[in-house]
Motif scaffolding. Structure first.
Motif, PDB file in Angstrom:
ATOM      1  N   PRO A  38     -10.127  -6.530 -24.350  1.00 51.14           N
ATOM      2  CA  PRO A  38     -11.054  -6.936 -25.401  1.00 51.14           C
ATOM      3  C   PRO A  38     -10.385  -6.918 -26.759  1.00 51.14           C
ATOM      4  O   PRO A  38      -9.685  -5.983 -27.116  1.00 51.14           O
TER       5      PRO A  38
ATOM      6  N   SER B 124     -10.842 -12.483 -26.860  1.00 54.31           N
ATOM      7  CA  SER B 124     -11.401 -12.076 -25.577  1.00 54.31           C
ATOM      8  C   SER B 124     -12.393 -10.940 -25.791  1.00 54.31           C
ATOM      9  O   SER B 124     -12.231 -10.126 -26.689  1.00 54.31           O
ATOM     10  N   SER B 125     -13.447 -10.904 -24.960  1.00 55.42           N
ATOM     11  CA  SER B 125     -14.371  -9.778 -25.068  1.00 55.42           C
ATOM     12  C   SER B 125     -14.409  -8.961 -23.787  1.00 55.42           C
ATOM     13  O   SER B 125     -15.174  -8.006 -23.687  1.00 55.42           O
TER      14      SER B 125
ATOM     15  N   ALA C 211     -14.595  -0.914 -21.356  1.00 55.91           N
ATOM     16  CA  ALA C 211     -13.837  -2.109 -20.980  1.00 55.91           C
ATOM     17  C   ALA C 211     -13.635  -2.154 -19.472  1.00 55.91           C
ATOM     18  O   ALA C 211     -13.683  -3.218 -18.860  1.00 55.91           O
TER      19      ALA C 211
ATOM     20  N   GLU D  90     -18.977  -6.411 -22.316  1.00 50.47           N
ATOM     21  CA  GLU D  90     -18.331  -7.249 -23.331  1.00 50.47           C
ATOM     22  C   GLU D  90     -18.236  -6.515 -24.651  1.00 50.47           C
ATOM     23  O   GLU D  90     -19.217  -5.951 -25.148  1.00 50.47           O
TER      24      GLU D  90
END
Lengths: 216, 274
Positions: free
Chosen positions: A9, A34-35, B168, B173
């Motif tokens: 992320p 990016s997440s 993560a 997200e």
């Protein structure tokens, strides 16, 4: 085949001039970041810019969306509504059960006020339903409350945070039900199911499942 | 009054165990060097060992070891929110819970959460909230549970790092990873990533600029999401301290990235190109 790129992320993937954002990414200041922690996938759509997205193998948590067909199990019934646990969204099972409500007037499309929930669902039935909305607007809520005598057990907070479902279509309704004797019932018409053991008929709002989905 | 016959009572005369336990060092070396060989006034963070995906029952988990500080974090969710009195259901909620195991500190603690732990949990929540894309999880809640197995200094900073790694790993997200770093200011010099003794040592000078600072930082977005400070520090010292912590976070970043990448690669093979 070149190895797929991994990202975490916050990784800057590319600029919005090169690609369009897909799932698992977000845009900021003209760049795509990016997440998720996963593999970067670049798909070429054809005439437009390629779509860049980040995927993880673990199934993405699917939340029931408005208009989605869900499979749920009835947990309790009430003269005003039936409470259900949403088990599947489409064909993907949910990891955690979400709760939903099927109001009396959403059970079928015709003769909405003559519906009796006791004759449409019973606790333990598996029902196919469609998500209507999950956020009742205040005006809709007030209007709805005025159209029926407010029973003591409904709380405003309760109503607002459940998924509202409807079975007001031919293809929606009860698919699997067990009779009082315990055997799985066979549908006889759109409003009745029959127990194969005792041959008694019970009232349900039956779903008309397409022939190709029925096992022989 | 009836006598208590069921309980085994100890001897009439007993002495405390702590008289026989050899006490660890309570004083710092007088010449100013650090016990573990690191140097003062330099961004010398302890080497970190990180692993993701240890707890099979949780959606995501991470384990971090820095020196002797050991923490484990588990993430559950997103699941349907239990609280029904919220009117704004457009975004999800985060719940953070940080606990110290009773055996984690030199003095045995209790399993019940004390006020200090509640404070730290709030700090973890505050640091992680800006980083998670909560608008993608309406009406859901995400639970973060951090357990400190051994506390040898800067538990909060490592808890924040561990929690963001676990998030993560759970596939939630996020806009960016959150890394934590802390320093202990001792007069004109500072000690980065202090050990338990350095953090709470009772032999500190009583001059100016005595305090500690914990910063949680988003490296890719270059934003600070949490800042906690204790003690009395001048403005210049404080800003310099924040910058030092940010440097410390940047030093941690590649290790954390590598650990995540390893976890993703180990979890599943890459999807086939369609």
């Amino acid at each position: 085949m070149s190895p797929m790129k991994l990202c975490v992320p916050g990784d800057k993937l590319c600029s919005t001039d090169d690609c369009r954002p897909g799932t698992g990414v977000y845009m900021r200041h003209g760049y795509i970041y990016s997440s998720l922690a996963g593999y970067v996938l670049r798909k070429n759509e054809g005439e437009e810019l390629p779509v860049i997205s980040v995927v993880r193998e673990t199934e993405t948590q699917l939340l029931p969306d408005v208009g989605a067909i869900v499979t749920c199990k009835v947990t309790s019934i009430n003269p005003r509504f039936a409470k259900v646990h949403i088990l599947y969204v489409g064909s993907t099972p949910l990891k955690d059960r979400f709760r939903g409500t099927i109001r009396k007037e959403d059970v079928r499309a015709t003769e909405k006020d003559k519906v009796e929930t006791y004759k449409s669902f019973r606790p333990g039935d598996i029902v196919l339903a469609k998500v209507v909305s999950f956020h009742l607007l205040m005006e809709q809520l007030i209007f709805w409350l005025f159209t029926l005598d407010l029973p003591a057990q409904i709380s405003l907070g309760d109503v607002q945070s459940n998924y509202l479902l409807t079975t007001a279509e031919n293809e929606l309704g009860v698919v699997v039900a067990h009779s009082e004797a315990g055997a799985q019932m066979v549908p006889v018409s759109w409003c009745e199911m029959q127990c194969p053991r005792t041959h008694t008929k019970e009232f349900r709002k039956v779903a008309r499942v397409q022939p190709e989905y029925l096992h022989a | 009054m009836p006598t208590d016959t069921k309980r085994v009572r100890g001897p009439e005369v007993s002495q405390s165990l702590s008289r026989f336990v050899c006490k660890p060092e309570t004083t710092l070396p007088s010449d100013g060097t650090r016990t573990d060989g690191r140097s003062r006034d330099q961004v010398d963070v302890r080497p970190v060992f990180v692993r993701c995906g240890l707890v099979s029952q949780a959606k995501g988990s991470a384990y971090i070891e820095a020196g002797n500080t050991k923490l484990i974090c588990c993430v559950y969710g997103p699941k349907e929110t239990e609280r029904k009195d919220e009117t704004d259901m457009k975004c999800g909620r985060l719940f953070a819970d940080m606990r110290f195991a009773p055996f984690s500190c030199p003095e045995r603690g209790s399993w019940i959460q004390g006020s200090h732990e509640k404070d730290l949990s709030l700090m973890v929540l505050e640091s992680l909230q800006p980083a998670v894309c909560l608008h993608k999880y309406p009406r859901s809640q995400i639970d973060i549970n951090v357990m400190v197995l051994e506390n040898n200094g800067s538990a909060l900073a490592h808890a924040i790092t561990c929690a963001s790694l676990a998030l993560a790993d759970a596939g939630i997200e996020m806009y960016d990873l959150v890394l934590g770093c802390s320093i202990r200011q001792d007069g004109a010099s500072y000690l980065i990533d202090p050990t338990f003794l350095e953090e709470s040592g009772s032999c500190w000078g009583s001059g100016e600029n005595q305090g500690s600072l914990t910063v949680s930082f988003l490296p890719s977005l270059n934003q600070i999401s949490g800042l906690q400070s204790d003690g009395e520090m001048g403005e210049g010292t404080l800003t310099a301290g924040v910058r030092t912590c940010i440097e410390g976070c940047y030093k941690l970043y590649p290790v954390i990235q590598q650990a995540l990448v390893k976890a993703v690669r180990g979890a599943a093979p890459p999807p086939s190109e369609s």
